[in-house]
Design a protein around this motif. Sequence first.
Motif, PDB file in Angstrom:
ATOM      1  N   ALA A  58       0.839  -1.205   0.000  1.00  0.00           N
ATOM      2  CA  ALA A  58       0.000   0.000   0.000  1.00  0.00           C
ATOM      3  C   ALA A  58       0.867   1.245   0.000  1.00  0.00           C
ATOM      4  O   ALA A  58       2.052   1.206   0.357  1.00  0.00           O
ATOM      5  N   GLY A  59       0.260   2.364  -0.390  1.00  0.00           N
ATOM      6  CA  GLY A  59       0.940   3.648  -0.301  1.00  0.00           C
ATOM      7  C   GLY A  59       1.817   3.992  -1.485  1.00  0.00           C
ATOM      8  O   GLY A  59       2.003   3.205  -2.410  1.00  0.00           O
ATOM      9  N   SER A  60       2.348   5.211  -1.444  1.00  0.00           N
ATOM     10  CA  SER A  60       3.281   5.695  -2.451  1.00  0.00           C
ATOM     11  C   SER A  60       4.344   6.542  -1.754  1.00  0.00           C
ATOM     12  O   SER A  60       4.001   7.565  -1.143  1.00  0.00           O
ATOM     13  N   PRO A  61       5.626   6.122  -1.762  1.00  0.00           N
ATOM     14  CA  PRO A  61       6.119   4.928  -2.435  1.00  0.00           C
ATOM     15  C   PRO A  61       5.564   3.647  -1.832  1.00  0.00           C
ATOM     16  O   PRO A  61       5.114   3.632  -0.688  1.00  0.00           O
ATOM     17  N   ARG A  62       5.605   2.586  -2.627  1.00  0.00           N
ATOM     18  CA  ARG A  62       5.018   1.331  -2.191  1.00  0.00           C
ATOM     19  C   ARG A  62       5.723   0.788  -0.949  1.00  0.00           C
ATOM     20  O   ARG A  62       6.941   0.849  -0.832  1.00  0.00           O
ATOM     21  N   ARG A  63       4.914   0.237  -0.047  1.00  0.00           N
ATOM     22  CA  ARG A  63       5.445  -0.355   1.179  1.00  0.00           C
ATOM     23  C   ARG A  63       4.704  -1.650   1.452  1.00  0.00           C
ATOM     24  O   ARG A  63       3.475  -1.693   1.389  1.00  0.00           O
ATOM     25  N   VAL A  64       5.453  -2.696   1.731  1.00  0.00           N
ATOM     26  CA  VAL A  64       4.834  -3.958   2.118  1.00  0.00           C
ATOM     27  C   VAL A  64       4.378  -3.820   3.560  1.00  0.00           C
ATOM     28  O   VAL A  64       5.190  -3.641   4.466  1.00  0.00           O
ATOM     29  N   VAL A  65       3.072  -3.894   3.778  1.00  0.00           N
ATOM     30  CA  VAL A  65       2.528  -3.694   5.124  1.00  0.00           C
ATOM     31  C   VAL A  65       2.228  -5.016   5.827  1.00  0.00           C
ATOM     32  O   VAL A  65       1.999  -5.030   7.046  1.00  0.00           O
ATOM     33  N   ALA A  66       2.215  -6.114   5.082  1.00  0.00           N
ATOM     34  CA  ALA A  66       1.957  -7.409   5.714  1.00  0.00           C
ATOM     35  C   ALA A  66       2.272  -8.528   4.743  1.00  0.00           C
ATOM     36  O   ALA A  66       2.331  -8.319   3.515  1.00  0.00           O
ATOM     37  N   ILE A  67       2.480  -9.704   5.297  1.00  0.00           N
ATOM     38  CA  ILE A  67       2.625 -10.927   4.512  1.00  0.00           C
ATOM     39  C   ILE A  67       1.588 -11.908   5.039  1.00  0.00           C
ATOM     40  O   ILE A  67       1.460 -12.106   6.245  1.00  0.00           O
ATOM     41  N   ARG A  68       0.848 -12.520   4.131  1.00  0.00           N
ATOM     42  CA  ARG A  68      -0.176 -13.487   4.509  1.00  0.00           C
ATOM     43  C   ARG A  68       0.135 -14.843   3.882  1.00  0.00           C
ATOM     44  O   ARG A  68       0.746 -14.909   2.815  1.00  0.00           O
ATOM     45  N   GLY A  69      -0.304 -15.899   4.577  1.00  0.00           N
ATOM     46  CA  GLY A  69      -0.019 -17.241   4.102  1.00  0.00           C
ATOM     47  C   GLY A  69      -1.199 -18.170   4.246  1.00  0.00           C
ATOM     48  O   GLY A  69      -2.341 -17.718   4.440  1.00  0.00           O
ATOM     49  N   GLU A 176      10.968  -2.648  -0.277  1.00  0.00           N
ATOM     50  CA  GLU A 176       9.528  -2.540  -0.013  1.00  0.00           C
ATOM     51  C   GLU A 176       9.173  -3.161   1.327  1.00  0.00           C
ATOM     52  O   GLU A 176       8.353  -2.631   2.081  1.00  0.00           O
ATOM     53  N   LEU A 177       9.788  -4.289   1.634  1.00  0.00           N
ATOM     54  CA  LEU A 177       9.498  -4.981   2.891  1.00  0.00           C
ATOM     55  C   LEU A 177       9.962  -4.178   4.098  1.00  0.00           C
ATOM     56  O   LEU A 177       9.271  -4.100   5.113  1.00  0.00           O
ATOM     57  N   ALA A 178      11.134  -3.590   3.991  1.00  0.00           N
ATOM     58  CA  ALA A 178      11.711  -2.857   5.117  1.00  0.00           C
ATOM     59  C   ALA A 178      11.233  -1.408   5.193  1.00  0.00           C
ATOM     60  O   ALA A 178      11.413  -0.741   6.214  1.00  0.00           O
ATOM     61  N   GLY A 179      10.635  -0.916   4.114  1.00  0.00           N
ATOM     62  CA  GLY A 179      10.173   0.463   4.108  1.00  0.00           C
ATOM     63  C   GLY A 179      11.305   1.464   3.997  1.00  0.00           C
ATOM     64  O   GLY A 179      11.241   2.557   4.572  1.00  0.00           O
ATOM     65  N   ILE A 180      12.356   1.081   3.262  1.00  0.00           N
ATOM     66  CA  ILE A 180      13.489   1.975   3.031  1.00  0.00           C
ATOM     67  C   ILE A 180      13.778   2.010   1.536  1.00  0.00           C
ATOM     68  O   ILE A 180      13.238   1.207   0.784  1.00  0.00           O
TER      69      ILE A 180
END
Length: 224
Positions: A58-69, A176-180
């Motif tokens: 979500a967001g811009s820049p893109r950020r991974v906010v969760a991982i689902r399994g 994206e995962l780390a938000g950096i």
Amino acid sequence: MEDVAHYQLDVRLTEEEISTLEAIGDVIRFPKGNILMGEGETTTFVLLIRKGHVKVVAGSPRRVVAIRGPGDLVGEMAAIRNKPRSASIFALEEVEALHLSATKWLTFLESNFRATLALVNTLQERLAESTHMTVESQLAGAQKLAKSIVDLWTRGLGITTGGKKVLRFSQIDLAELAGISTDSVKKVVRPLKARGILSVGRQSITILDLDTLQSIARGETPTS
């Protein structure tokens, strides 16, 4: 009266509930990298992940906010809120999911109080997860990156080959995962490679020293 403080609700769907959904849903598959649903879309279907993992972006820049399994639902609020989707979902690996139309999903909730109550609890957990991520956004880049890599491995998204722990992710994925930023990932990875903690390929990250990486993720060990 029963003391509700001692009542622990299982927020995941029960086997019986999953069987009910299996009977009314359709199984679909997504190759790695495919989008399952997009941010801003007005679609209302729900997916129950059966195999594989997905990332919520979500967001811009893109950020991974969760991982689902496996066992997790994604897009489950669209049918209830009837508003555009708040995030995009991408397959981190080959994914098999149960597709449920909005009508079938709402009918299921109307006739399954426990599952509806569990959904409310799940939403509360995800709100807490979001709050936790906001707090973690203040962490140094190295710690955030280490936490992201450790989390991917802990979730079973890596493979062991030749005695080495390998994650099939690029540096863009890690950013994206780390938000950096990607540049920050490169700067952080450099000393980790020099110390023999990580090895980085074109589309892979090899964990050479998981213990030290976990220590960095906890903030106990500096990266330089």
